[in-house]
Write a protein that holds these residues in place. Sequence first.
Motif, PDB file in Angstrom:
ATOM      1  N   CYS A   4      -6.216 -13.705   1.785  1.00  0.00           N
ATOM      2  CA  CYS A   4      -5.429 -13.949   0.570  1.00  0.00           C
ATOM      3  C   CYS A   4      -5.336 -12.708  -0.335  1.00  0.00           C
ATOM      4  CB  CYS A   4      -5.680 -15.214  -0.049  1.00  0.00           C
ATOM      5  SG  CYS A   4      -4.740 -15.644  -1.391  1.00  0.00           S
ATOM      6  N   THR A   5      -4.534 -12.015  -0.667  1.00  0.00           N
ATOM      7  CA  THR A   5      -4.439 -10.974  -1.393  1.00  0.00           C
ATOM      8  C   THR A   5      -4.085 -11.013  -2.694  1.00  0.00           C
ATOM      9  OG1 THR A   5      -4.227  -9.592   0.517  1.00  0.00           O
ATOM     10  CG2 THR A   5      -3.726  -8.565  -1.390  1.00  0.00           C
ATOM     11  N   MET A   6      -4.855 -10.291  -3.787  1.00  0.00           N
ATOM     12  CA  MET A   6      -4.493 -10.457  -5.038  1.00  0.00           C
ATOM     13  C   MET A   6      -4.241  -8.892  -5.476  1.00  0.00           C
ATOM     14  SD  MET A   6      -6.339 -11.524  -8.686  1.00  0.00           S
ATOM     15  CE  MET A   6      -5.606 -13.174  -8.785  1.00  0.00           C
ATOM     16  N   TYR A   7      -2.984  -8.623  -5.951  1.00  0.00           N
ATOM     17  CA  TYR A   7      -2.754  -7.192  -6.429  1.00  0.00           C
ATOM     18  C   TYR A   7      -2.854  -6.990  -8.029  1.00  0.00           C
ATOM     19  CZ  TYR A   7      -0.637  -7.327  -1.807  1.00  0.00           C
ATOM     20  OH  TYR A   7      -0.430  -7.176  -0.313  1.00  0.00           O
ATOM     21  N   MET A  16      12.354   4.257  -7.334  1.00  0.00           N
ATOM     22  CA  MET A  16      11.186   4.776  -6.634  1.00  0.00           C
ATOM     23  C   MET A  16      10.045   3.900  -7.345  1.00  0.00           C
ATOM     24  SD  MET A  16      11.635   7.241  -4.517  1.00  0.00           S
ATOM     25  CE  MET A  16       9.728   8.042  -4.640  1.00  0.00           C
ATOM     26  N   LEU A  17       9.105   3.113  -6.339  1.00  0.00           N
ATOM     27  CA  LEU A  17       8.362   2.149  -6.837  1.00  0.00           C
ATOM     28  C   LEU A  17       6.813   2.635  -6.399  1.00  0.00           C
ATOM     29  CD1 LEU A  17      10.349  -0.662  -5.110  1.00  0.00           C
ATOM     30  CD2 LEU A  17      10.103  -0.474  -7.400  1.00  0.00           C
ATOM     31  N   LEU A  18       6.066   2.503  -7.450  1.00  0.00           N
ATOM     32  CA  LEU A  18       4.625   2.776  -7.545  1.00  0.00           C
ATOM     33  C   LEU A  18       4.087   2.063  -6.272  1.00  0.00           C
ATOM     34  CD1 LEU A  18       2.518   4.253  -8.874  1.00  0.00           C
ATOM     35  CD2 LEU A  18       2.135   2.424 -10.602  1.00  0.00           C
ATOM     36  N   ALA A  19       3.639   2.943  -5.124  1.00  0.00           N
ATOM     37  CA  ALA A  19       3.069   2.229  -4.264  1.00  0.00           C
ATOM     38  C   ALA A  19       1.536   1.764  -4.203  1.00  0.00           C
ATOM     39  CB  ALA A  19       3.132   3.222  -2.924  1.00  0.00           C
ATOM     40  N   PHE A  20       1.484   0.457  -3.924  1.00  0.00           N
ATOM     41  CA  PHE A  20      -0.054  -0.027  -3.594  1.00  0.00           C
ATOM     42  C   PHE A  20      -0.152   0.200  -2.168  1.00  0.00           C
ATOM     43  CE2 PHE A  20       1.722  -2.500  -7.321  1.00  0.00           C
ATOM     44  CZ  PHE A  20       0.617  -2.599  -8.036  1.00  0.00           C
ATOM     45  N   LEU A  29      -2.521  -2.443   6.947  1.00  0.00           N
ATOM     46  CA  LEU A  29      -1.213  -2.431   7.342  1.00  0.00           C
ATOM     47  C   LEU A  29      -0.346  -1.206   7.590  1.00  0.00           C
ATOM     48  CD1 LEU A  29       0.154  -4.999   4.706  1.00  0.00           C
ATOM     49  CD2 LEU A  29      -0.354  -5.318   7.335  1.00  0.00           C
ATOM     50  N   PHE A  30      -0.838  -0.037   6.713  1.00  0.00           N
ATOM     51  CA  PHE A  30       0.061   1.054   7.037  1.00  0.00           C
ATOM     52  C   PHE A  30      -0.627   1.558   8.362  1.00  0.00           C
ATOM     53  CE2 PHE A  30       0.062   2.397   2.367  1.00  0.00           C
ATOM     54  CZ  PHE A  30       1.320   1.213   2.163  1.00  0.00           C
ATOM     55  N   ALA A  31      -1.970   1.562   8.637  1.00  0.00           N
ATOM     56  CA  ALA A  31      -2.312   1.989  10.114  1.00  0.00           C
ATOM     57  C   ALA A  31      -1.962   1.292  11.106  1.00  0.00           C
ATOM     58  CB  ALA A  31      -3.958   1.795  10.087  1.00  0.00           C
ATOM     59  N   GLN A  32      -1.429   0.076  10.969  1.00  0.00           N
ATOM     60  CA  GLN A  32      -0.683  -0.802  11.803  1.00  0.00           C
ATOM     61  C   GLN A  32       0.823  -0.535  11.920  1.00  0.00           C
ATOM     62  OE1 GLN A  32      -1.813  -4.881  10.815  1.00  0.00           O
ATOM     63  NE2 GLN A  32      -3.635  -4.595  12.120  1.00  0.00           N
ATOM     64  N   GLY A  33       1.130   0.381  11.126  1.00  0.00           N
ATOM     65  CA  GLY A  33       2.704   0.754  11.029  1.00  0.00           C
ATOM     66  C   GLY A  33       3.472  -0.470  10.355  1.00  0.00           C
ATOM     67  N   LYS A  34       2.792  -0.867   9.565  1.00  0.00           N
ATOM     68  CA  LYS A  34       3.606  -2.136   8.807  1.00  0.00           C
ATOM     69  C   LYS A  34       3.547  -1.963   7.271  1.00  0.00           C
ATOM     70  CE  LYS A  34       3.330  -5.661  12.583  1.00  0.00           C
ATOM     71  NZ  LYS A  34       2.709  -7.066  12.796  1.00  0.00           N
ATOM     72  N   PRO A  35       4.129  -1.163   6.649  1.00  0.00           N
ATOM     73  CA  PRO A  35       3.950  -0.824   5.453  1.00  0.00           C
ATOM     74  C   PRO A  35       4.677  -1.582   4.529  1.00  0.00           C
ATOM     75  CG  PRO A  35       5.641   0.891   6.334  1.00  0.00           C
ATOM     76  CD  PRO A  35       4.835  -0.049   7.296  1.00  0.00           C
ATOM     77  N   PHE A  36       5.668  -2.323   4.882  1.00  0.00           N
ATOM     78  CA  PHE A  36       6.641  -3.247   4.144  1.00  0.00           C
ATOM     79  C   PHE A  36       6.236  -4.494   3.923  1.00  0.00           C
ATOM     80  CE2 PHE A  36       9.347  -0.276   6.398  1.00  0.00           C
ATOM     81  CZ  PHE A  36       9.526   0.663   5.327  1.00  0.00           C
ATOM     82  N   LYS A  37       4.997  -4.760   3.274  1.00  0.00           N
ATOM     83  CA  LYS A  37       4.223  -6.034   2.996  1.00  0.00           C
ATOM     84  C   LYS A  37       3.446  -5.627   1.587  1.00  0.00           C
ATOM     85  CE  LYS A  37       1.377  -9.880   4.108  1.00  0.00           C
ATOM     86  NZ  LYS A  37       0.786 -10.639   5.251  1.00  0.00           N
ATOM     87  N   GLY A  38       3.789  -6.232   0.546  1.00  0.00           N
ATOM     88  CA  GLY A  38       2.940  -6.156  -0.524  1.00  0.00           C
ATOM     89  C   GLY A  38       3.816  -6.310  -1.987  1.00  0.00           C
ATOM     90  N   VAL A  39       3.143  -5.739  -3.000  1.00  0.00           N
ATOM     91  CA  VAL A  39       3.892  -5.761  -4.264  1.00  0.00           C
ATOM     92  C   VAL A  39       3.806  -4.284  -4.821  1.00  0.00           C
ATOM     93  CG1 VAL A  39       3.770  -6.581  -6.744  1.00  0.00           C
ATOM     94  CG2 VAL A  39       3.004  -8.035  -4.690  1.00  0.00           C
ATOM     95  N   GLY A  42      -9.676  -1.122  -3.462  1.00  0.00           N
ATOM     96  CA  GLY A  42      -8.546   0.075  -4.193  1.00  0.00           C
ATOM     97  C   GLY A  42      -7.918  -1.043  -5.291  1.00  0.00           C
ATOM     98  N   ASN A  43      -6.699  -1.085  -5.158  1.00  0.00           N
ATOM     99  CA  ASN A  43      -5.924  -1.915  -6.284  1.00  0.00           C
ATOM    100  C   ASN A  43      -5.749  -3.244  -5.843  1.00  0.00           C
ATOM    101  OD1 ASN A  43      -4.146  -1.459  -4.472  1.00  0.00           O
ATOM    102  ND2 ASN A  43      -2.665   0.137  -5.733  1.00  0.00           N
ATOM    103  N   ARG A  44      -6.400  -3.782  -4.869  1.00  0.00           N
ATOM    104  CA  ARG A  44      -6.212  -5.267  -4.815  1.00  0.00           C
ATOM    105  C   ARG A  44      -7.531  -5.827  -4.379  1.00  0.00           C
ATOM    106  NH1 ARG A  44      -4.978  -5.719   1.689  1.00  0.00           N
ATOM    107  NH2 ARG A  44      -6.088  -3.672   2.230  1.00  0.00           N
ATOM    108  N   ILE A  45      -7.597  -6.982  -4.366  1.00  0.00           N
ATOM    109  CA  ILE A  45      -8.809  -7.967  -4.076  1.00  0.00           C
ATOM    110  C   ILE A  45      -8.216  -8.883  -2.675  1.00  0.00           C
ATOM    111  CG2 ILE A  45     -10.628  -9.254  -4.765  1.00  0.00           C
ATOM    112  CD1 ILE A  45      -9.976  -8.640  -7.558  1.00  0.00           C
TER     113      ILE A  45
END
Length: 247
Positions: free
Chosen positions: A220-223, A8-12, A17-27, A190-193
């Motif tokens: 360009c996203t920094m997490y 179980m991974l701590l979700a950022f 992306l979630f609103a667009q139905g694309k949650p599988f991008k990130g760290v 939130g937890n990204r810039i």
Amino acid sequence: MKRIITCMLLAFSIQLLFAQGKPFKGVWEIDTEDMYQCLYIDLYGKTMLLPDGSAPSYGYLQSENEYNSDYWVISKVLSAEGNVAKIKMYSWRYGSPDDEKEETLTYDPVKKTLTVGKEHLTVFKDAPSITPALLKETYRNRDVKYEMVWISFYPKGGGQWLMEASSSTVYEDGRMKYIASTFYWGTVQGNRIVFTHQTEGFMLDAEALNKANMKNISPCTMYYLSATQSFWMNNVVYIPFSLISGK
């Protein structure tokens, strides 16, 4: 090698992306007494790199414990619809692309968790948001081979921030040669810039910079990785100088 990967991974939270139905991008990251795991993924395009940086990829799962470490590379995306994705992975250290195994990724939009595999462990809360105190630190790339990169942040009001990345060439005899600085303009979300503007040069004055005199770039996203108190951007982990110096 047969191995069931379950974490179980701590979700950022990546709200757009979630609103667009694309949650599988990130760290995503989790750090316990027994195991450290970090998942770097973009199942919608090969924007990640292989662990050695040699080629684009869909991402990988980094896994470390007291006895061994490995990278599970995502070789194929079989499907990624809504909050469920099916992928194929192989062990970077102990296997080969021919030794693929199929896994399922499930995102829970209510609990804000991502599960890799079929078993469930503890449900983690969202990662904490980036605070002004974190942005007062100076950071350096964790893995220094030929280039050392120092980053620092500058507040610009209205929730907008500039980040300066100053790089130097590192020679085998320990000498360093200063190269240049790159400034990024972005907003804390939130937890990204998310950076949207950039400029490069020598002896740049952060106070004189604004979006009007910087060029537009693709977002360009920094997490922020709370478990290791570090930042991640463009496949590079930046750790705080205070941890290096022991202060």
